[in-house]
Design a protein around this motif. Sequence first.
Motif, PDB file in Angstrom:
ATOM      1  N   PHE A 215     -13.943  -4.993   6.601  1.00 52.00           N
ATOM      2  CA  PHE A 215     -14.904  -4.965   7.693  1.00 52.00           C
ATOM      3  C   PHE A 215     -14.233  -4.492   8.982  1.00 52.00           C
ATOM      4  CE2 PHE A 215     -16.678  -7.945   4.667  1.00 52.00           C
ATOM      5  CZ  PHE A 215     -18.019  -7.594   4.655  1.00 52.00           C
ATOM      6  N   CYS A 217     -13.890  -5.973  11.642  1.00 55.41           N
ATOM      7  CA  CYS A 217     -13.122  -7.064  12.230  1.00 55.41           C
ATOM      8  C   CYS A 217     -11.781  -7.278  11.539  1.00 55.41           C
ATOM      9  CB  CYS A 217     -13.944  -8.347  12.192  1.00 55.41           C
ATOM     10  SG  CYS A 217     -14.501  -8.811  10.531  1.00 55.41           S
ATOM     11  N   HIS A 219     -11.277  -8.289   8.540  1.00 51.89           N
ATOM     12  CA  HIS A 219     -11.345  -9.226   7.425  1.00 51.89           C
ATOM     13  C   HIS A 219     -11.601  -8.441   6.148  1.00 51.89           C
ATOM     14  CE1 HIS A 219     -12.564 -12.575  10.426  1.00 51.89           C
ATOM     15  NE2 HIS A 219     -11.291 -12.697  10.100  1.00 51.89           N
ATOM     16  N   CYS A 234     -27.034 -17.097   0.844  1.00 47.43           N
ATOM     17  CA  CYS A 234     -28.279 -16.363   1.111  1.00 47.43           C
ATOM     18  C   CYS A 234     -29.473 -17.110   0.534  1.00 47.43           C
ATOM     19  CB  CYS A 234     -28.202 -14.945   0.535  1.00 47.43           C
ATOM     20  SG  CYS A 234     -28.093 -14.875  -1.262  1.00 47.43           S
ATOM     21  N   GLY A 296     -23.294  -6.374   4.412  1.00 40.07           N
ATOM     22  CA  GLY A 296     -23.987  -6.036   5.659  1.00 40.07           C
ATOM     23  C   GLY A 296     -23.267  -6.561   6.883  1.00 40.07           C
ATOM     24  N   GLU A 297     -22.587  -7.685   6.742  1.00 40.28           N
ATOM     25  CA  GLU A 297     -21.816  -8.266   7.835  1.00 40.28           C
ATOM     26  C   GLU A 297     -20.712  -9.123   7.247  1.00 40.28           C
ATOM     27  OE1 GLU A 297     -24.324 -10.719  10.150  1.00 40.28           O
ATOM     28  OE2 GLU A 297     -24.720 -12.156   8.553  1.00 40.28           O
ATOM     29  N   CYS A 298     -19.731  -9.392   8.056  1.00 38.89           N
ATOM     30  CA  CYS A 298     -18.603 -10.218   7.616  1.00 38.89           C
ATOM     31  C   CYS A 298     -19.058 -11.668   7.493  1.00 38.89           C
ATOM     32  CB  CYS A 298     -17.439 -10.094   8.587  1.00 38.89           C
ATOM     33  SG  CYS A 298     -16.023 -11.122   8.160  1.00 38.89           S
ATOM     34  N   VAL A 299     -18.672 -12.301   6.379  1.00 38.89           N
ATOM     35  CA  VAL A 299     -19.103 -13.690   6.160  1.00 38.89           C
ATOM     36  C   VAL A 299     -18.295 -14.676   6.998  1.00 38.89           C
ATOM     37  CG1 VAL A 299     -19.954 -13.245   3.839  1.00 38.89           C
ATOM     38  CG2 VAL A 299     -17.549 -13.850   4.164  1.00 38.89           C
ATOM     39  N   CYS A 301     -17.306 -13.983  10.364  1.00 39.69           N
ATOM     40  CA  CYS A 301     -17.631 -13.892  11.791  1.00 39.69           C
ATOM     41  C   CYS A 301     -19.030 -13.335  12.029  1.00 39.69           C
ATOM     42  CB  CYS A 301     -16.585 -13.040  12.525  1.00 39.69           C
ATOM     43  SG  CYS A 301     -16.310 -11.417  11.785  1.00 39.69           S
ATOM     44  N   GLY A 302     -19.883 -13.383  11.017  1.00 38.46           N
ATOM     45  CA  GLY A 302     -21.247 -12.884  11.165  1.00 38.46           C
ATOM     46  C   GLY A 302     -22.256 -14.016  11.288  1.00 38.46           C
ATOM     47  N   GLU A 303     -23.510 -13.694  11.047  1.00 40.86           N
ATOM     48  CA  GLU A 303     -24.595 -14.672  11.197  1.00 40.86           C
ATOM     49  C   GLU A 303     -24.485 -15.785  10.174  1.00 40.86           C
ATOM     50  OE1 GLU A 303     -29.505 -14.727  11.312  1.00 40.86           O
ATOM     51  OE2 GLU A 303     -28.410 -12.848  10.980  1.00 40.86           O
TER      52      GLU A 303
END
Length: 330
Positions: A215, A217, A219, A234, A296-299, A301-303
């Motif tokens: 990612f 970031c 990671h 999820c 879709g996003e880093c686990v 530092c994401g939502e």
Amino acid sequence: KQLCRDPVVYNYYLTLLVKDSTSNDESELMSFLTTYGKDMLYDPDYALRMCKRYGRIQSCVHLYSLLKLYEDAVELAIKQGDIELAQIHAERPDDDKLCKRLWLKIAQHMIQSKEPASEVMELVRRSHRLGVEDILPFFPDFTRVDDFKDDICVALEDYEMQIQDLRGEMDEATRTAEAMQRDMSSLKNRFAILSTEETCQACSQPLWMRQFYVFPCQHSFHSDCLTHRVVGSCNRVQRRRIQELQAQLVEIAKQRRQLRLTPLMNKKSEKPGESDEQLEQQQRRAKQQLDSLVAGECVLCGEAMIKSIAEPFIDMDQAIGVGADDAWSI
């Protein structure tokens, strides 16, 4: 001093005022309606019936407006030829569209009454809501435009300025879209530099052992480790979709392997399947959909990590049979 609030008293006094007033002098009646109409101390429906019965037009218009029947108020004022009264009540509504419609009704009446075009244009300017383009359809086809030629020129200049503003906004939107397209194209060439000792953030095993994700970031995760993390956090719909895409990728890989093992000179089967190119396109689409769901996003530092703040540190189902102190022991 206590104010009487019995509507019967006010309705009776209103009846006396209606009978004693005249069509030419409704000042005392209008003063009463205006003063006590704010708190509705009298019955406005009864007052309207009495004013209609005795022909108190100005009071009827006021009561229509008090009941928020603005169109009826303006129509009655126009019917009596009191254009100034109609203009006053055309400004009463809070709805700008309704105000414009009422002013347009007044302008239409003046045109149909063959009022001079200069007076109609003065009404348009006074309204601050109408334009010359709004009233032109109501004029006869062979009307001379000398009286409002200047207003037409001003309207055309305003339209030209609006067109220029819209053109500028369109150019700005086009430049923004092109910049976004360039940014999206540059993302395809984006890369990250990893060391040979890089490990998976989930299992702490060397990253190079199998397929992985990196990612922005920095990671990095093994593909299966990241999928396991995402599936665990999820919702049910996303989890089912990820499993369907994984099964679809396995099936496509199996079909492509069978095609490669089939000798090229063999006789064609009676039911020919899809070609390798078609299977490759399906595999690419399924892989893109899976990537969008899993990566879709880093686990970390994401939502998903933000939502996990409500999760307990200890899984009580797994901690059954183990004391809470032992679960926290180092």
